[in-house]
Scaffold this active site. Structure first.
Site, PDB file in Angstrom:
ATOM      1  N   GLU A  26      43.484  32.716  29.766  1.00 32.94           N
ATOM      2  CA  GLU A  26      42.878  32.206  31.196  1.00 32.94           C
ATOM      3  C   GLU A  26      41.633  33.226  31.532  1.00 32.94           C
ATOM      4  O   GLU A  26      41.459  33.991  32.238  1.00 32.94           O
ATOM      5  CB  GLU A  26      43.789  32.076  32.291  1.00 32.94           C
ATOM      6  CG  GLU A  26      43.013  31.729  33.585  1.00 32.94           C
ATOM      7  CD  GLU A  26      43.843  31.366  34.751  1.00 32.94           C
ATOM      8  OE1 GLU A  26      43.371  31.030  35.898  1.00 32.94           O
ATOM      9  OE2 GLU A  26      44.938  31.954  34.801  1.00 32.94           O
ATOM     10  N   GLN A  50      53.669  37.388  36.442  1.00 31.28           N
ATOM     11  CA  GLN A  50      52.259  37.603  36.773  1.00 31.28           C
ATOM     12  C   GLN A  50      51.448  38.773  36.506  1.00 31.28           C
ATOM     13  O   GLN A  50      50.329  38.808  35.858  1.00 31.28           O
ATOM     14  CB  GLN A  50      52.087  37.592  38.449  1.00 31.28           C
ATOM     15  CG  GLN A  50      50.775  37.579  38.733  1.00 31.28           C
ATOM     16  CD  GLN A  50      49.716  36.400  38.515  1.00 31.28           C
ATOM     17  OE1 GLN A  50      49.798  35.479  39.058  1.00 31.28           O
ATOM     18  NE2 GLN A  50      48.953  36.711  37.353  1.00 31.28           N
ATOM     19  N   TRP A  79      43.450  33.431  44.917  1.00 32.83           N
ATOM     20  CA  TRP A  79      42.823  33.078  43.639  1.00 32.83           C
ATOM     21  C   TRP A  79      41.786  31.964  43.933  1.00 32.83           C
ATOM     22  O   TRP A  79      40.660  31.952  43.443  1.00 32.83           O
ATOM     23  CB  TRP A  79      43.698  32.560  42.658  1.00 32.83           C
ATOM     24  CG  TRP A  79      44.613  33.648  41.739  1.00 32.83           C
ATOM     25  CD1 TRP A  79      44.316  34.133  40.330  1.00 32.83           C
ATOM     26  CD2 TRP A  79      45.732  34.110  42.116  1.00 32.83           C
ATOM     27  NE1 TRP A  79      45.506  35.084  40.262  1.00 32.83           N
ATOM     28  CE2 TRP A  79      46.141  35.148  41.267  1.00 32.83           C
ATOM     29  CE3 TRP A  79      46.440  34.097  43.529  1.00 32.83           C
ATOM     30  CZ2 TRP A  79      47.297  36.150  41.304  1.00 32.83           C
ATOM     31  CZ3 TRP A  79      47.504  35.031  43.489  1.00 32.83           C
ATOM     32  CH2 TRP A  79      47.978  36.022  42.437  1.00 32.83           C
TER      33      TRP A  79
END
Length: 423
Positions: free
Chosen positions: A216, A151, A318
């Site tokens: 993203e 991540q 998120w």
């Protein structure tokens, strides 16, 4: 023991209405399939293969309700920074409990297959170890693929002498199923490119699948999907590779996009879009017109490029909502990507079933075919169109011929006294 399911509408079996199951496998799908010890009348309802959630962060489940941390900007990158601090000190048992609750939640809606994006940027690999143990504990009822997902980056993360790249490799050695990555979160484009090359190298070394959080972002200069596609095409590894999100690809100019789609078809690379999450996260710095952050799903469908939908997050840093109900994900995705043409409705369920199974490479044991495990779900609708139009509930989930759950069909009062006076 033989079980026969009759009066069914069977997805992609237009002229069949019966299913015969024995020893946990499909014996016959058709009409007049033979005698059975037990007969279940489905009363015209729709039978699908089980839902496949192609992209889900089980380890982040419900972290968004902790009052100690809040994503004030609502952006992807603030969430990453907050999570980096939040995860420190979490025990394996705490993580396992969170993952189990998440699996139970999504399974209650008819999902039986999950690709679990699991953070490995932790020197102790707590999340990876927890996910692998839960994967093995629940394997009879739920199939989970664990992605070693850095991540905080393969090269931008380094703690206690371990880089994100080192931890990805450790996770693979422990038994993770897929190599993950996040090139757009590295500190430079050069490190992003290097991370993509290392992802492919590690996948080939350990014979693992690839699933990369790729582009993203709203930045149209973020084109790591081009590098990923080129690397796997050179290695003949495209069919084992998934590019998740690819939000910026929805914003690039058409000449570039259509050139790339030709290359995607050549490589056989797969894609995952996460409709609700990227609608929520992307376009945060836009005024109007405001981009909605989805990749070119409709064009992928039209060009026979494999694409699936995923939930992504459930009440985490998120995304503040989410339930794991893939019918909701499908509904949002169809609206956002305009997949509502006449030819779309009969095949739209592929986005949360067969297409996900293809990228997970489980097609040999997935689907409504004789000889395969008798895994399927029953929706409260007579056909695919009505199921999508009414966003219907999953009434039953069957695994190896046995019920995981079975719900009663909702009953509604339909009579209306038009002469009744109200005071």
């Amino acid at each position: 023991m033989k079980k026969k399911f009759i009066n069914a509408t069977i997805y992609k079996h237009d002229h069949a209405s019966e299913i015969l199951v024995e020893d946990g496998k499909f014996v016959a799908i058709g009409n007049n399939v033979g005698e059975a010890d037990e007969t279940i009348d489905l009363q015209g309802r729709l039978v699908l293969p089980p839902y496949v959630d192609s992209h889900l962060h089980l380890d982040y489940y419900f972290t968004g309700q902790d009052d100690k941390i809040k994503n004030e900007s609502g952006t992807l990158f603030e969430a990453i920074d907050l999570w980096n601090d939040y995860k420190k000190g979490t025990t394996k048992e705490e993580m396992k409990e969170r993952i189990r609750r998440a699996v139970h939640d999504v399974a209650s809606y008819g999902t039986q297959f999950i690709r679990a994006q699991t953070d490995c940027t932790d020197p102790n690999l707590t999340g990876i170890k927890a996910a692998l143990e839960v994967r093995d504990e629940l394997k009879d009822n739920i199939t989970i693929q664990v992605v070693a997902f850095p991540q905080n980056g393969m090269y931008s993360y380094n703690e206690e002498g371990k880089s994100g790249r080192d931890l990805v490799e450790e996770a693979l050695q422990l038994g993770a199923d897929c190599v993950g990555g996040i090139p757009h979160n590295e500190w430079s484009s050069e490190e992003g490119k290097e991370s993509v090359k290392e992802i492919v190298r590690l996948a080939i070394k350990y014979n693992k699948l690839i699933d990369v959080h790729c582009d993203e972002t709203d930045d149209v200069q973020s084109r790591f999907v081009e590098i990923l596609n080129a690397e796997v095409m050179k290695q003949g590894y495209g069919k084992s590779t998934t590019a998740s999100h690819t939000c910026s690809f929805g914003s690039v100019d058409d000449s570039y996009a259509f050139r790339m789609m030709g290359l995607f078809r050549k490589s056989g690379i797969n894609f995952v879009a996460c409709p609700t999450e990227n609608l929520f996260l992307q376009g945060r710095q836009d005024t109007y017109p405001k981009r909605r952050g989805l990749t070119r799903v409709k064009e992928f469908v039209d060009h026979d490029i494999n694409v699936a939908f995923g939930q992504d997050s459930i009440v985490d840093l998120w995304y503040p909502a989410g339930s794991g109900n893939l019918m909701n994900i499908l509904d949002n995705g169809l609206h956002a990507t305009q997949l509502m043409r006449e030819q779309d409705f009969p095949r739209n369920f592929d986005l949360i079933t067969y297409n996900g199974a293809k990228l997970m490479q489980i097609e040999d044991r997935y689907g409504l075919d004789e000889g395969k495990p008798a895994n399927f779900i029953v929706l409260d609708a007579p056909n695919p169109f009505e199921a999508q139009r009414r966003r219907v509930e999953c009434l039953a989930s069957i695994r190896n011929g046995e019920y995981l759950f079975h719900k009663k069909s909702p009953a509604y009062e339909t009579e209306l006294d038009i002469n009744r006076q109200t005071k």
